[in-house]
Design a protein around this motif. Structure first.
Motif, PDB file in Angstrom:
ATOM      1  N   SER A 101       1.280  16.912 -56.870  1.00  0.00           N
ATOM      2  CA  SER A 101       0.073  16.378 -56.213  1.00  0.00           C
ATOM      3  C   SER A 101       0.218  16.428 -54.708  1.00  0.00           C
ATOM      4  O   SER A 101      -0.663  16.913 -53.997  1.00  0.00           O
TER       5      SER A 101
ATOM      6  N   SER B 108       2.089  18.245 -53.011  1.00  0.00           N
ATOM      7  CA  SER B 108       2.125  19.635 -52.552  1.00  0.00           C
ATOM      8  C   SER B 108       0.742  20.261 -52.512  1.00  0.00           C
ATOM      9  O   SER B 108       0.603  21.418 -52.141  1.00  0.00           O
TER      10      SER B 108
ATOM     11  N   GLN C 182      -4.091  22.182 -61.861  1.00  0.00           N
ATOM     12  CA  GLN C 182      -2.928  22.977 -61.427  1.00  0.00           C
ATOM     13  C   GLN C 182      -1.632  22.273 -61.809  1.00  0.00           C
ATOM     14  O   GLN C 182      -0.657  22.905 -62.215  1.00  0.00           O
TER      15      GLN C 182
ATOM     16  N   ASN D  87      -3.581  15.257 -53.162  1.00  0.00           N
ATOM     17  CA  ASN D  87      -3.465  16.697 -52.962  1.00  0.00           C
ATOM     18  C   ASN D  87      -4.286  17.199 -51.782  1.00  0.00           C
ATOM     19  O   ASN D  87      -4.207  18.364 -51.425  1.00  0.00           O
TER      20      ASN D  87
ATOM     21  N   LYS E 193      -2.555  16.662 -47.128  1.00  0.00           N
ATOM     22  CA  LYS E 193      -1.760  17.569 -46.296  1.00  0.00           C
ATOM     23  C   LYS E 193      -0.542  16.876 -45.718  1.00  0.00           C
ATOM     24  O   LYS E 193      -0.356  16.793 -44.509  1.00  0.00           O
TER      25      LYS E 193
ATOM     26  N   MET F  54      11.529  26.288 -62.345  1.00  0.00           N
ATOM     27  CA  MET F  54      11.313  27.316 -61.324  1.00  0.00           C
ATOM     28  C   MET F  54      12.613  27.534 -60.559  1.00  0.00           C
ATOM     29  O   MET F  54      13.457  26.644 -60.500  1.00  0.00           O
TER      30      MET F  54
ATOM     31  N   PHE G 270       5.527  26.845 -54.161  1.00  0.00           N
ATOM     32  CA  PHE G 270       4.493  26.137 -54.932  1.00  0.00           C
ATOM     33  C   PHE G 270       3.336  25.607 -54.077  1.00  0.00           C
ATOM     34  O   PHE G 270       2.167  25.870 -54.386  1.00  0.00           O
ATOM     35  N   PRO G 271       3.614  24.879 -52.990  1.00  0.00           N
ATOM     36  CA  PRO G 271       2.489  24.348 -52.204  1.00  0.00           C
ATOM     37  C   PRO G 271       1.575  25.453 -51.685  1.00  0.00           C
ATOM     38  O   PRO G 271       0.363  25.274 -51.605  1.00  0.00           O
TER      39      PRO G 271
ATOM     40  N   ARG H 264       1.050  28.346 -53.216  1.00  0.00           N
ATOM     41  CA  ARG H 264       0.312  28.922 -54.347  1.00  0.00           C
ATOM     42  C   ARG H 264      -0.844  28.047 -54.795  1.00  0.00           C
ATOM     43  O   ARG H 264      -1.832  28.557 -55.319  1.00  0.00           O
ATOM     44  N   VAL H 265      -0.697  26.739 -54.656  1.00  0.00           N
ATOM     45  CA  VAL H 265      -1.784  25.875 -55.136  1.00  0.00           C
ATOM     46  C   VAL H 265      -2.769  25.513 -54.020  1.00  0.00           C
ATOM     47  O   VAL H 265      -3.749  24.834 -54.274  1.00  0.00           O
TER      48      VAL H 265
ATOM     49  N   ARG I 254      10.534  22.409 -49.341  1.00  0.00           N
ATOM     50  CA  ARG I 254       9.254  22.403 -50.041  1.00  0.00           C
ATOM     51  C   ARG I 254       8.254  21.501 -49.321  1.00  0.00           C
ATOM     52  O   ARG I 254       7.062  21.792 -49.258  1.00  0.00           O
TER      53      ARG I 254
END
Ligand SMILES: Nc1ncnc2c1ncn2[C@@H]1O[C@H](COP(=O)(O)OP(=O)(O)OP(=O)(O)O)[C@@H](O)[C@H]1O
Ligand SMILES: [Mg+2]
Lengths: 590, 368
Positions: free
Chosen positions: A495, A497, A503, B82, B85, B99, B107-108, B110-111, B157
């Protein structure tokens, strides 16, 4: 020191928030996280509450159809003024209680031998114990009819030369026969529920009791048994419920001996020789049964909550000591072997034999030369069979996928939502456990027969829907334990991220739950393929499935072809069960 | 800039009791600052941090990240986690085990709503991994990393999206003592070089003092004092803060003369102290004196400075701690701990004089 509320926020913070003009895509509603729980609550109400309500309403309608006019108690009056109904209830209770007692006694003995003794081959047996899942009650019952039919059964014909013609008059078409076969069918489930309790039973308590001078029998009664009580209680309730609503064994064995229980009576009423079914009476019988079962479910709920409490008491750090069987070791192994013979090997051999002989006349050496695959050839030459294969496959795959997806969302919501009322979802997802499969079938007929807007009556989709509903309770439970194993921060990290809800589910939750999801999918495919009671209520011409074709061939006196389907089904199910065992093993070791 | 105001959060426990996890928490963090929430277990640090992240919804209050209000109960405004930021490092690291290192960091990207091209993804992942000195680990499965590497990965990350705010929840608590010290320096180096506004949660006072621009001490869901590490340490506002940060001696007494150059009457003498405003003559107080601020001299030795406090006492016990010797000294109706260089240690039974600079004597109200 005065009012410190927020006084440490330096001046300006509030003001800058006040002027904050940019609020990109902010929600203007505080109560977030309601959408999914509410949507699921509505969906579950449609899937579980509505069918039950339909049947209950129908039982009070003069015409016996839920959407017709008027109210009446006439159906209940008719049902409960006939002495036959009381005999029916009595026979149902005897059947359910007898098979439950037999099944649990057998499973408890097996679980104890496998988990708590030094019996040889116990690891092998523990792996194999799921194999009987490949022998669903319908096939088990047919197998045992082939084995034990008076005069022409395989066992009487084998034994007659030795013990004389007297053995040929022995019959299993009575309550004891039904109880025996149903009891065998109960063993895998009971074993799965009892084995962990046996494993977690701290031997310290037993040892303490024994060193304080208690004899073995006393130890068992006063110390070991009380620890098992919650697990025993919950498995007993569950099996009693299943016993009251199962149709496979009553259909195959009971009907031949004219021993009816409530489920077979409901089936007979739904399929009258002529005229329309007596819907009102069916609904009244069903409603009565539902009240009994709801009581059972309530007991089950209490019992399982208790067993969870017990499970936390017994610690993990002990080394389980195994009971030394000594010279009884081989007796124990023979006992377990006998169970596998009775539950899997003999019925399978009987079906295999029957599928290969030109006509069924028990076991005769002269038939050995005439064995052929003719039944298979005839079978595979019929388009009806291929339609059945396609239908069964489509239903199994669709029902398994849909049930898994729904179970995932329900379980995730129950575990993760901060709303207090999500427990309602838990209760609603468990309702189908207390609904007879036949009754669920009846309810879906009631709902969709007249519902033009959703024209799924008479198609495979109505059967898939039925399977989704009846398998939901177990699927939701399995998923819940899966989701509980996923650390909450793994999802929160997604979340933060930037991942949206979907997702997070797709990229984090599902991959992490892969083993659980695969195991559940296979379990569902197995049970959908073998399922009979729901489908038999819902079939019309175009949506026959393998189990109903098998039953109708059997019913029309084509044991060879029925047995051929059974053999193929058992081999497919056996393969899937082996995959399931491998997967659950992998998950436990992970 | 990150600001919060009047945050409240109550939890109902299973037995019906209510816990005040946040009881009017408010703060304002300037851009680029490292702001530490310090406090004992259960004081509400994690709840505060999770409220900033959007993982917990306060009952009331306001939170703004930069010029964006992310939570305002009065306006029924709530920006979900989400969309805030932010970068966050969890106490458990929350590395996704399915992963590899690369995919965890990517990941961040990509989503994120904006589709990032694969080439950019690779470049940004490489940059983030370089920042935490994890180059070359891209294809390592995330399950095969040491604790320190997992920590760096979690940080990479959190940084890959170049967030405005970084949230860290006890990031070093799972590491062993040596690694914790070097990671502490490294974290601070990275934070400074990126100039990223950071909220750091810890219950370790050494960590808080070593790393922070501002330390906020929490107790029972409230921030009881905030300031730069030196001020927090040398000018604690309450008994709780003085006790929680570092070690200290409390001497009970009564104010004999209020004002800037105060006099506190203690058993067998008087102490000159710097007294905070608001305490009147006659008030019962505790004087807090840090063990390292006490000079121990042999009785009869000449005074070092003319106007210092001098209290006569006797050494009860001496404990050798390697780099220093801890003396337990009975004086002024209390037991003092005083730290000296081991070479200048006194044996038990010695008559001594304790010398304390008045500027090091902190007067605290007896009850807070
Ligand atoms: N989900 C919850 N349900 C009930 N109580 C909670 C919940 N989350 C936190 N609390 C309670 O709120 C209080 C503050 O918790 P919080 O996790 O913020 O403490 P903390 O300062 O981070 O402590 P620690 O140093 O142990 O991590 C504690 O008393 C805790 O028990
Ligand atoms: Mg915490």
């Amino acid at each position: 020191m005065g009012d410190r509320r927020g006084s440490l926020a330096l001046a300006g913070a509030g003001a800058s928030m006040g002027v904050a003009a940019a609020e990109p895509r902010a929600r203007k509603h505080l109560p977030r996280g309601y959408t999914l729980p509410v949507a699921l609550a509505i969906l579950l109400a449609l899937l579980t509450v509505v069918p039950v309500a339909t049947v209950i309403v129908a039982s009070f309608r003069p015409s016996g159809l839920p959407l017709s006019d008027g109210w009446t108690l006439a159906h209940f009056a008719k049902v409960w003024s006939s002495a036959y109904s009381y005999r029916l209830v009595w026979q149902t209770l005897v059947f359910a209680a007898g098979s439950t007692a037999f099944g649990i006694a057998l499973a408890a003995a097996l679980a104890w031998l496998v988990e708590r003794t030094d019996m040889p081959g116990r690891d092998f047996f523990r792996t194999g114990i799921l194999m009987p899942m490949a022998t669903p009650p319908l096939l088990l019952a047919i197998g045992w009819v082939l084995l034990m039919s008076p005069a022409i059964g395989i066992v009487p014909t084998l034994l007659a030369p030795v013990f004389g013609e007297g053995v040929k008059s022995f019959s299993i078409f009575n309550l004891p026969g039904m109880i025996f076969v149903q009891g065998l069918a109960y063993v895998p489930t009971s074993f799965l529920m009892l084995a962990p309790a046996m494993r977690n039973m701290d031997p310290v308590y037993e040892e303490a009791a024994r060193t304080s001078g208690a004899a073995f029998g006393q130890t068992l009664r006063r110390v070991s048994l009380p620890f098992l009580v919650p697990a025993l209680l919950s498995v007993t309730t569950l099996l009693m419920i299943v016993g009251m609503l199962t149709f496979d064994v009553p259909a195959v064995i009971g009907q031949r001996g004219n021993v009816n229980v409530m489920s077979s009576e409901i089936f007979n009423l739904m399929n009258p020789a002529n005229g329309l079914p007596a819907y009102g009476e069916i609904a009244a019988l069903n409603s009565t049964l539902f009240v009994l079962l709801a009581l059972g479910l309530w007991v089950y709920y209490r019992a399982t909550q208790q067993s969870e409490r017990f499970a936390t008491i017994s610690g993990k750090g002990y080394k389980a000591t195994r009971f030394k069987l000594g010279r009884w070791r081989s007796v124990a192994a023979a006992f377990v072997t006998l169970y596998f013979l009775l539950a899997v090997v003999l019925p399978f051999l009987a079906l295999l034999w029957t599928s290969l002989v030109p006509y069924f006349a028990g076991f005769q050496t002269k038939l050995l030369g005439e064995l052929s695959l003719k039944a298979y050839a005839t079978l595979l030459g019929q388009p009806r069979i291929w339609e059945g294969v396609v239908n069964s496959t489509v239903i199994a795959v669709v029902a398994a996928l849909a049930t898994t997806a729904l179970a995932l969302f329900v379980a995730w919501t129950i575990v993760r939502s901060k709303l207090r009322w999500v427990r309602v979802l838990d209760v609603m997802s468990m309702i189908p456990i207390s609904v007879p499969f036949l009754m669920m079938g009846v309810a879906l007929v009631f709902i969709f027969f007249g519902l033009r807007a959703v024209p799924i009556y008479g198609t495979v989709w109505i059967i898939a829907l039925g399977h989704l509903i009846v398998f939901l309770p177990l699927a939701a439970r399995m998923m819940q334990s899966g989701v509980l194993q996923v650390h909450r921060e793994l999802e929160e990290a997604a979340s933060v991220s930037g991942a949206t809800f979907l997702q997070n589910i797709r990229r984090v939750v599902v991959p992490l739950l892969k083993p659980t999801i695969f195991a559940l999918l296979i379990w569902l495919v197995v049970h959908s393929l073998r399922e009979f009671s729901v489908a038999v209520m819902l079939i019309a011409r175009q949506n026959e499935v393998l189990s109903t074709i098998l039953f109708s061939l059997w019913d029309q006196g084509e044991p060879g072809q029925a047995a051929a389907i059974a053999v193929i089904l058992m081999l497919v199910l056996g393969g899937l069960v082996a995959a399931f065992t491998g997967l659950t093993r992998a998950r436990q070791e992970a | 800039m990150l600001a919060a105001e009047a945050l409240e959060k109550r939890f109902a426990l299973h037995d019906g009791r209510i816990v005040n996890a946040m009881d009017g928490v408010g703060f304002r963090i300037e851009p680029g600052q490292l702001y530490t929430l310090l406090g004992p277990s259960g004081c509400g640090k994690t709840t505060t941090l999770r409220s900033i992240a959007g993982l917990e919804t306060p009952d009331s209050g306001r939170i703004a990240i930069g010029d964006m209000a992310v939570f305002d109960s009065a306006r029924r405004l709530l920006v979900p986690a989400n969309r805030r930021k932010i970068g966050m490092v969890f106490q458990s690291y929350a590395i996704w085990p399915h992963m590899d290192v690369y995919e965890n960091v990517a990941f961040p990207l990509r989503v994120s709503g904006e589709r990032v091209r694969e080439g950019d993804v690779a470049a940004r992942v490489a940059k983030a991994l370089a920042t935490v000195r994890m180059e070359g680990f891209e294809r390592r499965p995330a399950t095969r990393l040491s604790g320190g590497q997992q920590q760096r990965l979690a940080l990479a990350r959190a940084l890959v999206m170049e967030p405005r705010v970084l949230l860290l929840d006890e990031p070093l608590s799972n590491l062993d003592a040596k690694l914790r010290e070097s990671m502490r320096l490294e974290l601070r180096r990275i934070q400074k070089s990126l100039g990223i506004t950071t909220v750091y949660v810890t219950h370790d006072q050494t960590e808080a003092l070593a790393m922070s621009d501002v330390v906020a001490v929490m107790e029972n869901g409230r921030i009881v004092q905030q300031g730069d590490p030196r001020t927090i340490y040398s000018r604690p506002a309450t008994r709780f803060v003085a006790e929680f940060i570092g070690s200290t001696n409390f001497v009970p007494g009564r104010i004999a003369r209020a004002g800037a150059d105060a006099l506190v009457e203690i058993e067998g003498g008087r102490l000159r102290c710097a007294v905070p405003a608001g305490l009147d003559t006659g008030a019962r107080v505790l004087v807090s004196i840090r063990p390292e601020d006490i000079a121990v001299r042999a009785a009869g030795a000449a005074a070092a400075a003319g106007d210092g406090n001098r209290i006569a006492g006797r050494v009860v016990e001496q404990i050798f701690l390697g780099s220093l010797a801890d003396h337990v000294i009975a004086a002024g109706g209390a037991e003092f701990h005083a730290w000296c260089h081991p070479a200048a240690a006194f044996s038990p039974g010695s008559e001594v004089v304790l010398e304390v600079d008045p500027a090091r004597c902190i007067v605290l109200p007896e009850k807070t």
